[in-house]
Design a protein around this motif. Sequence first.
Motif, PDB file in Angstrom:
ATOM      1  N   PRO A   2       0.826  -1.212   0.000  1.00 45.29           N
ATOM      2  CA  PRO A   2       0.000   0.000   0.000  1.00 45.29           C
ATOM      3  C   PRO A   2       0.858   1.260   0.000  1.00 45.29           C
ATOM      4  N   ALA A   3       0.389   2.273  -0.689  1.00 43.41           N
ATOM      5  CA  ALA A   3       1.112   3.532  -0.749  1.00 43.41           C
ATOM      6  C   ALA A   3       0.925   4.326   0.541  1.00 43.41           C
ATOM      7  N   HIS A   4       1.917   5.142   0.858  1.00 42.40           N
ATOM      8  CA  HIS A   4       1.854   6.008   2.039  1.00 42.40           C
ATOM      9  C   HIS A   4       1.406   7.389   1.556  1.00 42.40           C
ATOM     10  N   ILE A   5       0.111   7.656   1.674  1.00 44.47           N
ATOM     11  CA  ILE A   5      -0.462   8.927   1.239  1.00 44.47           C
ATOM     12  C   ILE A   5      -0.943   9.685   2.468  1.00 44.47           C
ATOM     13  N   GLY A   6      -0.380  10.860   2.680  1.00 42.94           N
ATOM     14  CA  GLY A   6      -0.740  11.660   3.835  1.00 42.94           C
ATOM     15  C   GLY A   6      -1.565  12.875   3.451  1.00 42.94           C
ATOM     16  N   TYR A   7      -2.037  13.570   4.462  1.00 43.31           N
ATOM     17  CA  TYR A   7      -2.860  14.768   4.302  1.00 43.31           C
ATOM     18  C   TYR A   7      -2.026  15.991   4.647  1.00 43.31           C
ATOM     19  N   ALA A   8      -2.075  17.016   3.808  1.00 46.61           N
ATOM     20  CA  ALA A   8      -1.379  18.270   4.063  1.00 46.61           C
ATOM     21  C   ALA A   8      -2.342  19.257   4.697  1.00 46.61           C
ATOM     22  N   ALA A   9      -2.109  19.546   5.971  1.00 46.17           N
ATOM     23  CA  ALA A   9      -2.938  20.502   6.708  1.00 46.17           C
ATOM     24  C   ALA A   9      -2.328  21.890   6.539  1.00 46.17           C
ATOM     25  N   MET A  10      -3.015  22.741   5.799  1.00 50.60           N
ATOM     26  CA  MET A  10      -2.476  24.057   5.487  1.00 50.60           C
ATOM     27  C   MET A  10      -2.980  25.062   6.517  1.00 50.60           C
ATOM     28  N   LEU A  11      -2.107  25.408   7.446  1.00 52.24           N
ATOM     29  CA  LEU A  11      -2.518  26.221   8.592  1.00 52.24           C
ATOM     30  C   LEU A  11      -2.727  27.681   8.224  1.00 52.24           C
ATOM     31  N   GLU A  12      -2.337  28.071   7.025  1.00 55.41           N
ATOM     32  CA  GLU A  12      -2.636  29.423   6.578  1.00 55.41           C
ATOM     33  C   GLU A  12      -4.048  29.533   5.999  1.00 55.41           C
ATOM     34  N   ARG A  13      -4.773  28.410   5.971  1.00 54.45           N
ATOM     35  CA  ARG A  13      -6.089  28.411   5.343  1.00 54.45           C
ATOM     36  C   ARG A  13      -7.225  28.059   6.302  1.00 54.45           C
ATOM     37  N   PRO A  42      -0.257  34.175   6.127  1.00 49.38           N
ATOM     38  CA  PRO A  42      -0.804  33.416   4.999  1.00 49.38           C
ATOM     39  C   PRO A  42      -0.203  33.924   3.689  1.00 49.38           C
ATOM     40  N   TRP A  43      -0.343  33.127   2.636  1.00 45.35           N
ATOM     41  CA  TRP A  43       0.089  33.597   1.315  1.00 45.35           C
ATOM     42  C   TRP A  43      -0.729  34.801   0.871  1.00 45.35           C
ATOM     43  N   LEU A  44      -2.030  34.703   1.094  1.00 43.13           N
ATOM     44  CA  LEU A  44      -2.961  35.731   0.632  1.00 43.13           C
ATOM     45  C   LEU A  44      -3.818  36.205   1.800  1.00 43.13           C
ATOM     46  N   PRO A  45      -4.181  37.487   1.838  1.00 47.01           N
ATOM     47  CA  PRO A  45      -5.039  37.955   2.930  1.00 47.01           C
ATOM     48  C   PRO A  45      -6.334  37.167   3.062  1.00 47.01           C
ATOM     49  N   GLU A  49      -5.554  32.890   7.967  1.00 50.30           N
ATOM     50  CA  GLU A  49      -5.069  32.200   9.164  1.00 50.30           C
ATOM     51  C   GLU A  49      -3.549  32.055   9.112  1.00 50.30           C
ATOM     52  N   SER A  50      -2.954  31.740  10.228  1.00 50.14           N
ATOM     53  CA  SER A  50      -1.536  31.375  10.276  1.00 50.14           C
ATOM     54  C   SER A  50      -1.171  31.013  11.714  1.00 50.14           C
ATOM     55  N   SER A  51      -1.553  29.836  12.143  1.00 50.38           N
ATOM     56  CA  SER A  51      -1.321  29.409  13.525  1.00 50.38           C
ATOM     57  C   SER A  51       0.072  28.802  13.682  1.00 50.38           C
ATOM     58  N   PHE A  52       0.506  28.650  14.943  1.00 51.59           N
ATOM     59  CA  PHE A  52       1.842  28.173  15.272  1.00 51.59           C
ATOM     60  C   PHE A  52       1.913  26.660  15.075  1.00 51.59           C
ATOM     61  N   VAL A  53       2.758  26.241  14.157  1.00 50.42           N
ATOM     62  CA  VAL A  53       2.731  24.857  13.698  1.00 50.42           C
ATOM     63  C   VAL A  53       3.024  23.859  14.824  1.00 50.42           C
ATOM     64  N   TRP A  54       3.917  24.201  15.763  1.00 45.53           N
ATOM     65  CA  TRP A  54       4.289  23.228  16.795  1.00 45.53           C
ATOM     66  C   TRP A  54       3.130  22.952  17.741  1.00 45.53           C
ATOM     67  N   SER A  55       2.331  23.969  18.024  1.00 48.16           N
ATOM     68  CA  SER A  55       1.148  23.755  18.859  1.00 48.16           C
ATOM     69  C   SER A  55       0.137  22.868  18.147  1.00 48.16           C
ATOM     70  N   VAL A  56      -0.068  23.131  16.867  1.00 47.84           N
ATOM     71  CA  VAL A  56      -1.054  22.365  16.109  1.00 47.84           C
ATOM     72  C   VAL A  56      -0.583  20.923  15.902  1.00 47.84           C
ATOM     73  N   LEU A  57       0.708  20.734  15.653  1.00 44.21           N
ATOM     74  CA  LEU A  57       1.223  19.372  15.495  1.00 44.21           C
ATOM     75  C   LEU A  57       1.005  18.551  16.765  1.00 44.21           C
ATOM     76  N   ALA A  58       1.183  19.163  17.924  1.00 48.77           N
ATOM     77  CA  ALA A  58       0.953  18.440  19.173  1.00 48.77           C
ATOM     78  C   ALA A  58      -0.495  17.975  19.275  1.00 48.77           C
ATOM     79  N   ALA A  59      -1.425  18.840  18.862  1.00 45.91           N
ATOM     80  CA  ALA A  59      -2.835  18.474  18.911  1.00 45.91           C
ATOM     81  C   ALA A  59      -3.166  17.408  17.874  1.00 45.91           C
ATOM     82  N   ILE A  60      -2.592  17.530  16.678  1.00 46.36           N
ATOM     83  CA  ILE A  60      -2.818  16.523  15.641  1.00 46.36           C
ATOM     84  C   ILE A  60      -2.293  15.166  16.094  1.00 46.36           C
ATOM     85  N   ALA A  61      -1.107  15.156  16.686  1.00 47.03           N
ATOM     86  CA  ALA A  61      -0.524  13.895  17.145  1.00 47.03           C
ATOM     87  C   ALA A  61      -1.403  13.213  18.182  1.00 47.03           C
TER      88      ALA A  61
END
Length: 333
Positions: A2-13, A42-45, A49-61
């Motif tokens: 099986p392929a390893h396909i992950g999800y990209a969580a874009m925190l600027e969106r 974010p890339w565009l106004p 959004e633009s949250s702190f990635v380390w905090s969000v990664l802890a919650a995702i984990a």
Amino acid sequence: MPAHIGYAAMLERFPPAEAVELAALAERHGFAGTMASDHFQPWLPAQGESSFVWSVLAAIAARTTGDFGPGVTTPGYRMHPAVVAQASATLAAMHPDRHWLGIGSGEALNEHVVGRYWPEPPERINRMFEAVDLIKRLFAASIAGRDVRFAGQDFKLESARLWTMPEVAPPILVAAGGPVTAKRAGRTVDGLITTGAPGDDRLAVLLTKFAEGAREVGRDASRMPKVLQLHVSWAPTDEEAIANAVAEWPIAGLRIPRGDIRSPFDFEHVARTVRPDDFAGRMLIGADPDVHRAGIQRALDLGFDRVYVHQVGRDQRAFLEVYGREVLPGLHR
């Protein structure tokens, strides 16, 4: 297999709580892990959004069971490499064998905000590899239970160690957009990250150079992670998929260097020039799941062993359902 396909969580969106919910939902639909973007702005106004990635990664984990890491983080501007190492080691200690550390050379959009001089690309790349060297030494010394000192051209570290450390250091993956960086990554780190579409001839060159660099130091690139972040635009109709690409992620269609642009409002201005034809070879676009499955399979056949998919449309839940039902089951390595 099986392929390893992950999800990209874009925190600027998406707001952080919603990003966490989407990552958990993605896993329930068959996605194997999560890559989260590290942005200060974010890339565009309109993305808003633009949250702190380390905090969000802890919650995702805490809500998932798969692998996870920052799409790429850039040590040395907003955060010293030692602080990045501490953040990564803490997550790896909490979630053994799941966390990886993605590192890139950065873009002014995020890194200029601390008011430091913003160097040219060659200097940024050298700074990135020096930061990697510092982090690797800090990881190794900390596992061995000793202090380390570092005095490089750009970074210094007084005698220090990480007191919270996993038994095995998290793998370090470097982002490469060109052949020289890819080859250097093959010689020095654990894996490669890049972004692009399966039809991009540049991807094969990057993989080849990465393998060459690995061979030069006696390593086998086939055993090293090779990661692709893939932007896709799925929607119920082709017309809607194209419209979403233009409206939501014109960044992929830009034909100019973007590393020196400092403001979301400046990106908004240049993004007005993007047209549907500009996405050719840069994004999977369309309503047909077979097209998406074939595109991802092409990337896997090229040599990538992990693909993290970013859906540019706002309706993430419908996308996850369709991918889980009609795209992921047909993929293999």
